[in-house]
Design a protein around this motif. Structure first.
Motif, PDB file in Angstrom:
ATOM      1  N   ILE A   1       0.834  -1.202   0.000  1.00 57.20           N
ATOM      2  CA  ILE A   1       0.000   0.000   0.000  1.00 57.20           C
ATOM      3  C   ILE A   1       0.867   1.250   0.000  1.00 57.20           C
ATOM      4  O   ILE A   1       0.545   2.253  -0.657  1.00 57.20           O
ATOM      5  N   ALA A   2       1.986   1.194   0.701  1.00 60.53           N
ATOM      6  CA  ALA A   2       2.889   2.357   0.794  1.00 60.53           C
ATOM      7  C   ALA A   2       3.473   2.722  -0.559  1.00 60.53           C
ATOM      8  O   ALA A   2       3.922   3.858  -0.758  1.00 60.53           O
ATOM      9  N   ARG A   3       3.457   1.793  -1.497  1.00 62.08           N
ATOM     10  CA  ARG A   3       4.001   2.075  -2.826  1.00 62.08           C
ATOM     11  C   ARG A   3       3.011   2.805  -3.722  1.00 62.08           C
ATOM     12  O   ARG A   3       3.355   3.239  -4.819  1.00 62.08           O
ATOM     13  N   SER A   4       1.754   2.941  -3.263  1.00 65.28           N
ATOM     14  CA  SER A   4       0.720   3.607  -4.070  1.00 65.28           C
ATOM     15  C   SER A   4       0.658   5.086  -3.725  1.00 65.28           C
ATOM     16  O   SER A   4       0.719   5.471  -2.555  1.00 65.28           O
ATOM     17  N   SER A   5       0.515   5.925  -4.739  1.00 62.92           N
ATOM     18  CA  SER A   5       0.519   7.371  -4.534  1.00 62.92           C
ATOM     19  C   SER A   5      -0.865   7.945  -4.314  1.00 62.92           C
ATOM     20  O   SER A   5      -0.998   9.078  -3.863  1.00 62.92           O
ATOM     21  N   GLU A   6      -1.920   7.192  -4.635  1.00 64.56           N
ATOM     22  CA  GLU A   6      -3.279   7.714  -4.533  1.00 64.56           C
ATOM     23  C   GLU A   6      -4.204   6.689  -3.904  1.00 64.56           C
ATOM     24  O   GLU A   6      -4.091   5.492  -4.155  1.00 64.56           O
ATOM     25  N   ALA A   7      -5.121   7.176  -3.061  1.00 69.57           N
ATOM     26  CA  ALA A   7      -6.104   6.297  -2.436  1.00 69.57           C
ATOM     27  C   ALA A   7      -7.175   5.929  -3.466  1.00 69.57           C
ATOM     28  O   ALA A   7      -7.796   6.808  -4.064  1.00 69.57           O
ATOM     29  N   LEU A   8      -7.370   4.632  -3.651  1.00 71.37           N
ATOM     30  CA  LEU A   8      -8.309   4.144  -4.651  1.00 71.37           C
ATOM     31  C   LEU A   8      -9.358   3.239  -4.004  1.00 71.37           C
ATOM     32  O   LEU A   8      -9.110   2.617  -2.972  1.00 71.37           O
ATOM     33  N   VAL A   9     -10.512   3.189  -4.643  1.00 71.36           N
ATOM     34  CA  VAL A   9     -11.576   2.267  -4.248  1.00 71.36           C
ATOM     35  C   VAL A   9     -11.945   1.459  -5.476  1.00 71.36           C
ATOM     36  O   VAL A   9     -11.960   1.982  -6.596  1.00 71.36           O
ATOM     37  N   ALA A  10     -12.237   0.175  -5.272  1.00 74.36           N
ATOM     38  CA  ALA A  10     -12.649  -0.691  -6.373  1.00 74.36           C
ATOM     39  C   ALA A  10     -13.992  -1.330  -6.054  1.00 74.36           C
ATOM     40  O   ALA A  10     -14.269  -1.692  -4.915  1.00 74.36           O
ATOM     41  N   VAL A  11     -14.824  -1.442  -7.077  1.00 79.41           N
ATOM     42  CA  VAL A  11     -16.079  -2.186  -6.981  1.00 79.41           C
ATOM     43  C   VAL A  11     -15.960  -3.356  -7.941  1.00 79.41           C
ATOM     44  O   VAL A  11     -15.716  -3.171  -9.136  1.00 79.41           O
ATOM     45  N   GLY A  12     -16.100  -4.563  -7.404  1.00 81.92           N
ATOM     46  CA  GLY A  12     -15.959  -5.757  -8.216  1.00 81.92           C
ATOM     47  C   GLY A  12     -17.293  -6.440  -8.448  1.00 81.92           C
ATOM     48  O   GLY A  12     -18.180  -6.412  -7.596  1.00 81.92           O
ATOM     49  N   VAL A  13     -17.448  -7.045  -9.624  1.00 82.40           N
ATOM     50  CA  VAL A  13     -18.631  -7.833  -9.970  1.00 82.40           C
ATOM     51  C   VAL A  13     -18.151  -9.244 -10.274  1.00 82.40           C
ATOM     52  O   VAL A  13     -17.414  -9.456 -11.241  1.00 82.40           O
ATOM     53  N   GLN A  14     -18.544 -10.208  -9.454  1.00 86.14           N
ATOM     54  CA  GLN A  14     -18.116 -11.586  -9.645  1.00 86.14           C
ATOM     55  C   GLN A  14     -18.931 -12.202 -10.778  1.00 86.14           C
ATOM     56  O   GLN A  14     -20.136 -12.441 -10.644  1.00 86.14           O
ATOM     57  N   ILE A  15     -18.286 -12.455 -11.897  1.00 86.11           N
ATOM     58  CA  ILE A  15     -18.976 -12.983 -13.074  1.00 86.11           C
ATOM     59  C   ILE A  15     -19.095 -14.499 -13.008  1.00 86.11           C
ATOM     60  O   ILE A  15     -20.138 -15.077 -13.321  1.00 86.11           O
ATOM     61  N   SER A  16     -18.029 -15.167 -12.623  1.00 84.72           N
ATOM     62  CA  SER A  16     -18.062 -16.623 -12.473  1.00 84.72           C
ATOM     63  C   SER A  16     -17.082 -17.024 -11.389  1.00 84.72           C
ATOM     64  O   SER A  16     -16.161 -16.280 -11.043  1.00 84.72           O
ATOM     65  N   GLY A  17     -17.278 -18.220 -10.840  1.00 81.93           N
ATOM     66  CA  GLY A  17     -16.436 -18.662  -9.749  1.00 81.93           C
ATOM     67  C   GLY A  17     -16.834 -18.023  -8.431  1.00 81.93           C
ATOM     68  O   GLY A  17     -17.794 -17.253  -8.352  1.00 81.93           O
ATOM     69  N   THR A  18     -16.076 -18.347  -7.390  1.00 79.35           N
ATOM     70  CA  THR A  18     -16.337 -17.800  -6.058  1.00 79.35           C
ATOM     71  C   THR A  18     -15.058 -17.224  -5.479  1.00 79.35           C
ATOM     72  O   THR A  18     -13.964 -17.434  -6.016  1.00 79.35           O
ATOM     73  N   ALA A  19     -15.204 -16.500  -4.377  1.00 78.14           N
ATOM     74  CA  ALA A  19     -14.043 -15.907  -3.721  1.00 78.14           C
ATOM     75  C   ALA A  19     -14.326 -15.728  -2.241  1.00 78.14           C
ATOM     76  O   ALA A  19     -15.482 -15.592  -1.829  1.00 78.14           O
ATOM     77  N   THR A  20     -13.263 -15.742  -1.452  1.00 78.59           N
ATOM     78  CA  THR A  20     -13.336 -15.342  -0.053  1.00 78.59           C
ATOM     79  C   THR A  20     -12.622 -14.015   0.071  1.00 78.59           C
ATOM     80  O   THR A  20     -11.434 -13.907  -0.246  1.00 78.59           O
ATOM     81  N   PHE A  21     -13.347 -12.996   0.498  1.00 77.53           N
ATOM     82  CA  PHE A  21     -12.835 -11.619   0.560  1.00 77.53           C
ATOM     83  C   PHE A  21     -12.706 -11.232   2.030  1.00 77.53           C
ATOM     84  O   PHE A  21     -13.666 -11.329   2.797  1.00 77.53           O
TER      85      PHE A  21
END
Length: 348
Positions: free
Chosen positions: A71-91
């Motif tokens: 995270i320290a290597r990133s210069s800007e605070a970002l937000v992401a919105v993901g849409v799970q199209i197929s498969g599953t995930a543990t977040f």
């Protein structure tokens, strides 16, 4: 122009390193570890929509993690919105663990540690933007992260098909349209976060209002299509016909009546225009989606009180006197020739 990065032509021994570099350059610095031995296959396609970055990713089973050091290597605070199209995930983020299923949405704050675990091959759309563009408190974002947001009903049901369509057509918009569209998308994301962070206070009509605006705009842009109908509108917006009719409850009209009303309004405007050459009544009717001249004449007379031909003759007569939709005589220069004049059919 799309940026496409794929492991297809990369030697097997170099694929994991290549994929780590690809997602680091495209999204944010993170560590990707395959869950299985053998050749690793993955692909990511990225486009820009103004300040919104849209990526579609497909990969074999993997674990993804973002640590404070990364995270320290990133210069800007970002937000992401993901849409799970197929498969599953543990977040996992902010001490919460979410099991993400096909069709679910997730909000991920890139400025805080998180991890995704994909147990099998998966596909996802990722919409990434500067956090400052959302205009919502950081505390609200923190309440939404680490959760899977279902899309079977509510605002998620409206947002998911829109995002899926947008992800597949991002590179088709000119710059001016892309900038405006990005702003609209961010407004929708802010609404999603507000709804989830404050379920008791969120405006229950917000999602409905957004969809109603989109439906009305679709109708206005497709009035000339004779196949425009509740069925085609529902299909275009990936909602059921029943839900479409529910949207219009309380609007004082139905979808079918709105389509006819708008078509009649445009026909009335065109027939009222003065000019050396005027199209025939049937040509005007066909231009605005009426395929049956007799039906058009009946509908026009029922709304305007006169036939289409009488309407045109009276509103373009040399004495400058015509009829309003309610049948009252008014100088045609005060209505027919006024820019933006309201020639709506009468309600009486």
């Amino acid at each position: 122009m799309s940026l496409v990065l794929t492991t297809t032509s990369v030697p097997d021994r170099d694929r994991v390193a290549y994929w780590n570099d690809a997602v680091n350059r495209t999204l944010v610095p993170m560590t990707v570890t395959p869950r299985a031995d053998g050749p690793f296959d993955a692909r990511i396609v990225t486009n820009r929509l103004g300040y919104l970055q849209v990526s579609s990713m497909e990969a074999d089973a993997e674990r993804v993690s973002r640590t404070p050091a990364l995270i320290a290597r990133s210069s800007e605070a970002l937000v992401a919105v993901g849409v799970q199209i197929s498969g599953t995930a543990t977040f996992i983020q902010d001490g919460r663990r979410a099991e993400v299923g096909e069709g679910d949405l997730v909000v991920c704050d890139r400025s805080r540690p998180y991890s995704f675990d994909y147990p099998q091959r998966f596909a996802t759309h990722v919409f990434q933007l500067p956090r400052r563009m959302l205009g919502v408190p950081d505390s609200d974002i923190r309440q939404v992260t680490g959760h899977a947001i279902g899309t079977r009903d509510g605002f998620g049901a409206v947002l998911r098909p829109f995002l899926a369509t947008l992800a597949s057509s991002t590179d088709t918009y000119p710059a001016a349209v892309a900038d405006r569209l990005a702003g609209n998308v961010v407004d929708l994301f802010a609404t999603l976060i507000a709804e989830r962070a404050h379920p008791g206070d969120a405006d229950e009509d917000t999602a409905r209002s957004h969809l109603l605006l989109r439906v009305r705009d679709h109708i206005n842009r497709n009035l000339g299509d004779p196949d425009l109908s509740p069925e085609s509108i529902a299909q275009a917006h990936r909602i059921s016909i029943r839900y479409l009719h529910r949207l219009f409850e309380g609007e004082g009209t139905t979808v079918g009546r709105l389509i006819q009303k708008r078509r009649l309004e445009e026909c009335g405007r065109e027939l009222a225009r003065r000019g050396r050459t005027a199209p025939t009544v049937s040509a005007v009717a066909q231009r605005w989606g009426f395929v049956n001249p007799a039906h058009f004449s009946r509908a026009f007379r029922a709304s305007y009180g006169v036939s289409p031909r009488e309407w045109r003759n009276r509103r373009t007569s040399q004495d400058g006197v015509g009829l309003s939709p309610a049948g009252t005589q008014v100088p045609s220069s005060t209505v027919a020739d006024r820019p933006g004049a309201d020639l709506s059919p009468s309600r009486g």
